[in-house]
Design a protein around this motif. Structure first.
Motif, PDB file in Angstrom:
ATOM      1  N   ILE A 156     -10.322   5.703  -8.845  1.00  0.00           N
ATOM      2  CA  ILE A 156      -9.264   4.718  -8.586  1.00  0.00           C
ATOM      3  C   ILE A 156      -8.081   4.933  -9.535  1.00  0.00           C
ATOM      4  O   ILE A 156      -6.917   4.900  -9.117  1.00  0.00           O
ATOM      5  CB  ILE A 156      -9.810   3.282  -8.738  1.00  0.00           C
ATOM      6  N   GLU A 157      -8.369   5.163 -10.807  1.00  0.00           N
ATOM      7  CA  GLU A 157      -7.304   5.381 -11.793  1.00  0.00           C
ATOM      8  C   GLU A 157      -6.447   6.590 -11.422  1.00  0.00           C
ATOM      9  O   GLU A 157      -5.215   6.566 -11.561  1.00  0.00           O
ATOM     10  CB  GLU A 157      -7.915   5.568 -13.185  1.00  0.00           C
ATOM     11  N   ARG A 158      -7.079   7.645 -10.932  1.00  0.00           N
ATOM     12  CA  ARG A 158      -6.324   8.836 -10.531  1.00  0.00           C
ATOM     13  C   ARG A 158      -5.392   8.531  -9.362  1.00  0.00           C
ATOM     14  O   ARG A 158      -4.219   8.932  -9.355  1.00  0.00           O
ATOM     15  CB  ARG A 158      -7.292   9.960 -10.149  1.00  0.00           C
ATOM     16  N   VAL A 159      -5.898   7.783  -8.373  1.00  0.00           N
ATOM     17  CA  VAL A 159      -5.075   7.419  -7.216  1.00  0.00           C
ATOM     18  C   VAL A 159      -3.902   6.540  -7.655  1.00  0.00           C
ATOM     19  O   VAL A 159      -2.767   6.707  -7.182  1.00  0.00           O
ATOM     20  CB  VAL A 159      -5.927   6.689  -6.160  1.00  0.00           C
ATOM     21  N   MET A 160      -4.145   5.625  -8.581  1.00  0.00           N
ATOM     22  CA  MET A 160      -3.076   4.746  -9.062  1.00  0.00           C
ATOM     23  C   MET A 160      -1.995   5.545  -9.799  1.00  0.00           C
ATOM     24  O   MET A 160      -0.799   5.317  -9.608  1.00  0.00           O
ATOM     25  CB  MET A 160      -3.648   3.673  -9.998  1.00  0.00           C
ATOM     26  N   ARG A 161      -2.432   6.491 -10.643  1.00  0.00           N
ATOM     27  CA  ARG A 161      -1.472   7.320 -11.381  1.00  0.00           C
ATOM     28  C   ARG A 161      -0.647   8.189 -10.441  1.00  0.00           C
ATOM     29  O   ARG A 161       0.571   8.292 -10.580  1.00  0.00           O
ATOM     30  CB  ARG A 161      -2.208   8.211 -12.390  1.00  0.00           C
ATOM     31  N   ASP A 162      -1.316   8.801  -9.478  1.00  0.00           N
ATOM     32  CA  ASP A 162      -0.631   9.714  -8.559  1.00  0.00           C
ATOM     33  C   ASP A 162       0.434   8.996  -7.725  1.00  0.00           C
ATOM     34  O   ASP A 162       1.421   9.608  -7.303  1.00  0.00           O
ATOM     35  CB  ASP A 162      -1.641  10.383  -7.620  1.00  0.00           C
ATOM     36  N   ASN A 163       0.226   7.703  -7.487  1.00  0.00           N
ATOM     37  CA  ASN A 163       1.160   6.950  -6.655  1.00  0.00           C
ATOM     38  C   ASN A 163       2.040   5.998  -7.462  1.00  0.00           C
ATOM     39  O   ASN A 163       2.831   5.243  -6.885  1.00  0.00           O
ATOM     40  CB  ASN A 163       0.385   6.152  -5.599  1.00  0.00           C
ATOM     41  N   ASN A 164       1.863   6.030  -8.779  1.00  0.00           N
ATOM     42  CA  ASN A 164       2.674   5.209  -9.679  1.00  0.00           C
ATOM     43  C   ASN A 164       2.600   3.717  -9.330  1.00  0.00           C
ATOM     44  O   ASN A 164       3.600   3.004  -9.322  1.00  0.00           O
ATOM     45  CB  ASN A 164       4.137   5.666  -9.652  1.00  0.00           C
ATOM     46  N   PRO A 195     -11.406   5.649  -2.479  1.00  0.00           N
ATOM     47  CA  PRO A 195     -10.142   5.122  -3.008  1.00  0.00           C
ATOM     48  C   PRO A 195      -8.909   5.862  -2.496  1.00  0.00           C
ATOM     49  O   PRO A 195      -7.797   5.345  -2.570  1.00  0.00           O
ATOM     50  CB  PRO A 195     -10.303   5.304  -4.521  1.00  0.00           C
ATOM     51  N   ASP A 196      -9.090   7.073  -1.966  1.00  0.00           N
ATOM     52  CA  ASP A 196      -7.958   7.817  -1.409  1.00  0.00           C
ATOM     53  C   ASP A 196      -7.343   7.107  -0.204  1.00  0.00           C
ATOM     54  O   ASP A 196      -6.218   7.430   0.200  1.00  0.00           O
ATOM     55  CB  ASP A 196      -8.403   9.221  -0.997  1.00  0.00           C
ATOM     56  N   GLU A 197      -8.051   6.152   0.378  1.00  0.00           N
ATOM     57  CA  GLU A 197      -7.533   5.391   1.524  1.00  0.00           C
ATOM     58  C   GLU A 197      -6.539   4.303   1.071  1.00  0.00           C
ATOM     59  O   GLU A 197      -5.800   3.763   1.895  1.00  0.00           O
ATOM     60  CB  GLU A 197      -8.684   4.714   2.274  1.00  0.00           C
ATOM     61  N   ILE A 198      -6.533   3.973  -0.204  1.00  0.00           N
ATOM     62  CA  ILE A 198      -5.757   2.825  -0.693  1.00  0.00           C
ATOM     63  C   ILE A 198      -4.262   2.934  -0.409  1.00  0.00           C
ATOM     64  O   ILE A 198      -3.655   1.967   0.081  1.00  0.00           O
ATOM     65  CB  ILE A 198      -6.023   2.592  -2.201  1.00  0.00           C
ATOM     66  N   PRO A 199      -3.599   4.067  -0.698  1.00  0.00           N
ATOM     67  CA  PRO A 199      -2.146   4.114  -0.459  1.00  0.00           C
ATOM     68  C   PRO A 199      -1.744   3.818   0.987  1.00  0.00           C
ATOM     69  O   PRO A 199      -0.773   3.093   1.221  1.00  0.00           O
ATOM     70  CB  PRO A 199      -1.788   5.555  -0.853  1.00  0.00           C
ATOM     71  N   GLU A 200      -2.481   4.360   1.949  1.00  0.00           N
ATOM     72  CA  GLU A 200      -2.128   4.119   3.353  1.00  0.00           C
ATOM     73  C   GLU A 200      -2.426   2.679   3.759  1.00  0.00           C
ATOM     74  O   GLU A 200      -1.661   2.067   4.530  1.00  0.00           O
ATOM     75  CB  GLU A 200      -2.899   5.084   4.257  1.00  0.00           C
ATOM     76  N   LEU A 201      -3.514   2.114   3.253  1.00  0.00           N
ATOM     77  CA  LEU A 201      -3.805   0.706   3.538  1.00  0.00           C
ATOM     78  C   LEU A 201      -2.690  -0.185   2.996  1.00  0.00           C
ATOM     79  O   LEU A 201      -2.240  -1.117   3.670  1.00  0.00           O
ATOM     80  CB  LEU A 201      -5.147   0.315   2.914  1.00  0.00           C
TER      81      LEU A 201
END
Length: 314
Positions: free
Chosen positions: A23-31, A99-105
């Protein structure tokens, strides 16, 4: 704050570090600005100790520990109360949700304007006989009753506008029907996204056959509550009126027959007992409706849970 990631859990100590790192990686990648809300639903392993260690490494992690097991609905409801993100994401702690689904959701909520987006695990890795087939049947019935076109009501991976989670109450085992609860609350823009379903990496499933039986009972309950919770007299009163009129009209016919024919007997006829029973049932239903009205207008909060400890929350 952009996102609140809500994760209810029960005995998931092995999966928590890996899930958090993902989750932390996904958050960082998408700021994204974010918080991770873990709700420990009475775990008997070291899940809470793991959450405390994760919190020491990342102040965005927050936690609630129940004193005993209350169920997923209780965990979600408590997290919804304190969530601060503009978009709230719920997901399971067992690494079967990606967690990779989070940005599109989040995009579907923010840009497409949905109130709620539910994940659809189109390809599942669960046991076909004990989970997949019952789940398809359960979803088909719920879809027909609720008129909400979702394929997977019980998917743990969902996204909500903040206003939705602050407007609904989840109790009992109603987490399966959050889209239905949201619809009854007036949030009708409900979407769906195909999401990845992963094989369980650690531990065992916490669900059994009893959840499907309870699920259908809850569906009946939420349908009634959604339609009549604010006006129970409309439900009980209508049925009571029908019974009362049947009894009254039958009694009237019997009285007229007795007056017209002197030798006409009343008490030994089935119609007499039908009339008597119908009137009694009608009056009882009226009383039930009246009492329900009083209770619905003065009901205290249903959700009250013993919380042993909190971290990052005040």
């Amino acid at each position: 704050m952009d996102l609140s990631i809500v994760i209810p859990l029960l005995n998931e100590e092995e999966s928590l570090p890996e899930l958090t790192e993902w989750i932390e990686r996904v958050m960082r990648d998408n700021n994204f600005s974010y918080e991770i809300l873990f709700v420990d639903d009475g775990s008997t392993d070291d899940s809470w100790e793991v959450i405390q260690k994760l919190r020491a490494q990342n102040s965005n992690i927050k936690g609630i520990k129940f004193q005993r097991n209350y169920g997923k609905s209780a965990a979600l409801n408590e997290a919804f109360r304190v969530a601060e993100g503009d978009v709230v994401i719920t997901m399971d702690a067992d690494l079967q949700d990606s967690p990779d689904e989070i940005p599109e959701l989040r995009r579907m909520i923010v840009e497409d304007g949905y109130d709620l987006v539910s994940g659809w695990k189109k390809k599942r890795y669960d046991n076909t006989l004990t989970k997949n087939i019952p789940s398809k049947f359960f979803n088909a019935v719920t879809r027909r009753v609720s008129k909400i076109k979702l394929h997977d009501f019980n998917c743990g991976l969902k996204a909500y506008k903040k206003k939705v989670v602050k407007s609904i109450e989840v109790y009992g085992e109603m987490h399966r029907y959050i889209p239905v609860i949201a619809k009854w609350a007036g949030f009708r823009r409900i979407g769906e996204k195909v999401v990845e379903h992963r094989k369980r990496k650690y531990g065992v499933t916490k669900f059994g056959w009893d959840r499907f039986v309870n699920g259908f009972l809850d569906l009946m309950s939420i349908t009634f509550v959604g339609k009549f919770s604010k006006r129970p007299m409309h439900f009980f009163g209508l049925i009571g009126l029908v019974f009362f009129l049947v009894g009254f009209i039958t009694s009237l016919i019997l009285i007229i027959s007795k007056i017209s024919f002197a030798d006409y007997t009343v008490t030994n006829r089935p119609a007499f007992y039908i009339a008597l029973t119908s009137i009694i049932i009608g009056v009882q239903l009226f009383l039930a409706g009246f009492l329900s009205e009083l209770i619905s207008r003065n009901a205290p909060g249903r959700n009250s849970y013993l919380i042993e400890e909190k971290i990052g929350l005040y």
